[in-house]
Design an enzyme around this catalytic site. Structure first.
Site: not given
Length: 232
Positions: A216, A149, A219, A196
């Site tokens: 983020r 939106h 590795k 998860a």
């Protein structure tokens, strides 16, 4: 393309009757064969040995393509209504588990490639296009939302400011863990793993492991493989 209004109405009526009648036939050899035989004329394409369980809802089957040995379990809803260019494609051996919600509406294309597993209660929604590669694992309760939106004007209702539709691409052989959220405009590179509960708001390079809110990269799977290879 047939632009005859009466033909269009008849096709929609046929779709509604068949999907309602066949959707409640129990899962057994006879029920499966009946669905394969009678569904075939109303879909844009339907391969062989497609397994559609009872309790599945289809809206606008003329925009839906199902590959050979595709599996669609109970409670799945695939809505491709509202625009002549809508398209939902489920390729060979791909599967939609119980309760998956697909919304390929408003000039949207949603494409799920061969061998990909979409877990229970996953939501896939346009109006941006969504492409998921081969042999992916998408865990339960994940949300893949190719829209966002717009809320730049504080004097106007958010619902009246429109949405973005940049689209989402998930490469081959990716694993998205339980309850991951993927936002509009994101590309997740091939071979990546998303932990998860992560919220993916930016692109993820191939063979990355990403976690967190926002997600983020922690590795690289390729660097990890190199370390294993040269540690002996």
């Amino acid at each position: 393309m047939n632009h005859n209004p009466s033909s269009h109405i008849w096709n929609r009526l046929l779709q509604a009757v068949l999907t309602n009648l066949l959707g409640n036939i129990p899962t057994n050899a006879i029920g499966g064969k009946l669905r394969n035989l009678l569904y075939r004329p109303i879909f844009a394409h339907m391969g062989h040995s497609v397994d559609i369980q009872p309790g599945v809802t289809f809206v606008n089957t003329a925009a839906i393509e199902l590959g050979s040995k595709a599996l669609i379990l109970q409670g799945v809803r695939i809505n491709a209504s509202g625009h002549p260019n809508n398209k939902f494609i489920l390729k060979d051996r791909a599967s939609l588990e119980n309760g998956v919600d697909v919304r390929a509406m408003n000039d949207t294309s949603i494409y799920i490639d061969e061998g990909t597993f979409i877990g229970p209660y996953v939501c896939l929604a346009g109006p941006g296009n969504i492409k998921i590669g081969k042999n992916c694992l998408i865990a339960a309760h994940t949300g893949i939302f190719a829209n966002n939106h717009i809320f730049n004007d504080p004097t106007q209702n958010i619902a009246e400011q429109g949405v973005t539709r940049r689209g989402i691409v998930i490469g081959d052989n990716c694993w998205l863990g339980h309850a991951v959220t993927v936002l509009d405009g994101v590309t997740i590179g091939e071979g990546s793993v998303i932990g998860a509960g992560a919220v993916v708001s930016k692109d993820i390079p191939p063979y990355s492991v990403a976690v967190g809110v926002p997600a983020r990269v922690v590795k690289s799977r390729k660097e990890e493989q190199l370390m294993i290879k040269y540690s002996f």
